[in-house]
Design an enzyme around this catalytic site. Structure first.
Site, mmCIF file in Angstrom:
data_model
loop_
_atom_site.group_PDB
_atom_site.id
_atom_site.type_symbol
_atom_site.label_atom_id
_atom_site.label_comp_id
_atom_site.label_asym_id
_atom_site.label_seq_id
_atom_site.Cartn_x
_atom_site.Cartn_y
_atom_site.Cartn_z
ATOM 1 N N PRO A 22 16.427 19.231 -53.313
ATOM 2 C CA PRO A 22 16.482 20.102 -52.138
ATOM 3 C C PRO A 22 15.774 21.436 -52.395
ATOM 4 C CG PRO A 22 18.627 19.132 -52.579
ATOM 5 C CD PRO A 22 17.758 18.798 -53.745
ATOM 6 N N GLU A 23 15.029 21.881 -51.403
ATOM 7 C CA GLU A 23 14.350 23.168 -51.486
ATOM 8 C C GLU A 23 15.030 24.132 -50.519
ATOM 9 O OE1 GLU A 23 10.048 22.640 -51.412
ATOM 10 O OE2 GLU A 23 10.262 20.644 -52.289
#
Length: 287
Positions: free
Chosen positions: A2-3
């Site tokens: 996840p960013e």
């Protein structure tokens, strides 16, 4: 992994469900989930019981709960970490690692992590350039969506790096929150190849790629982030839909939405980079 958009979606969901609540119990079901808390499980649980959550915050890919005693629960989702809000009594997830219950007997918070690369820890809070952060991430730079992010100063710093522009964008001490997906998307938008030396960018190009990163992440936020499998979900277990709007990442062999050339995939460290060979020509090698 996840960013920024994916972590922000989770943060916003958690804020709606846990802000102001008091922890009544904590159950650690897998020791790796709190391996970064060096004082161990008894200390982790003992310090959290009775704690009140006063804020839910994020910087880059990290999120944390600020507690009334001036400490914080720092969370990193790793590759498969999920923070889920579930009614009490719902069957436990197969990879449930930590369970938080609250004094109001309402829905509980569950940290689920299939691959156990993520984790939770308790940390002190410190002030860095006017912003309060967990001490463990005091070195992490502001991200492009931070109201105090200085795009001019960051662009100037970007242009001092003697490395590929993509590698510089992934350096969380320079600018946080950008990972493999949104780096590729930002570089596609400004027509730069990932291997372009950062110190050969013009000031306009450096500012442009940072602005493009902010732009694409805001767009991803609107649709819940990017999900390629069931491992990234929001607090209600729902996936994001930005993968349908990606212009470069993951589109090997598909036509560029700008010029029609086929998107190519190239090796980048132990990952991949996706770009258009026409819109993003490879740079000449240094002499």
């Amino acid at each position: 992994m996840p960013e920024l958009p994916e972590v922000e979606v989770v943060r916003a969901g958690l804020e709606k469900h846990v802000l102001g609540r008091i922890v009544s119990s904590v159950e650690v079901l897998h020791p790796r989930a709190i391996r970064r808390h060096v004082l161990g499980e008894a200390d982790f649980v003992g310090r959290l019981v009775g704690a009140k959550i006063t804020a839910v915050c994020r910087r880059g890919k990290y999120l944390w709960f600020e507690l009334a005693d001036g400490t914080a629960v720092l969370a990193h989702l790793g590759m498969s970490g999920q923070m889920l809000i579930q009614p009490r009594g719902v069957v436990d997830e197969k990879h449930l690692r930590v369970r938080f219950r609250f004094s109001d007997d309402g829905p509980e918070l569950r940290f689920v992590d299939q691959r156990t690369f993520g984790g939770l820890s308790l940390t002190d809070l410190v002030e860095v350039e006017g912003t309060v952060l967990p001490s463990a991430i005091a070195h992490i730079a502001r991200d492009p969506l931070d109201p105090l992010f200085d795009v001019v100063a960051t662009a100037r710093a970007l242009r001092t790096r003697r490395t590929e522009v993509k590698r510089a964008l992934l350096d969380q001490t320079l600018v946080s929150g950008i990972g493999n997906i949104y780096a590729d998307e930002a570089l596609w938008r400004v027509g730069l190849h990932w291997a372009r030396p950062a110190d050969r960018l013009t000031a306009t190009q450096a500012r442009g790629v940072l602005a493009a990163a902010a732009e694409v992440m805001v767009e991803a936020l609107r649709v819940g982030g990017t999900s390629f499998d069931a491992l990234y979900v929001n607090v209600n277990g729902e996936s994001g839909y930005f993968s349908r709007s990606l212009d470069a990442y993951g589109r090997e062999g598909e036509p560029c939405r700008r010029c029609g050339s086929l998107i190519v995939r190239e090796a980048f460290t132990n990952r991949s980079s996706f770009s258009c060979p026409q819109c993003q020509p490879k740079p000449r090698s240094r002499r």
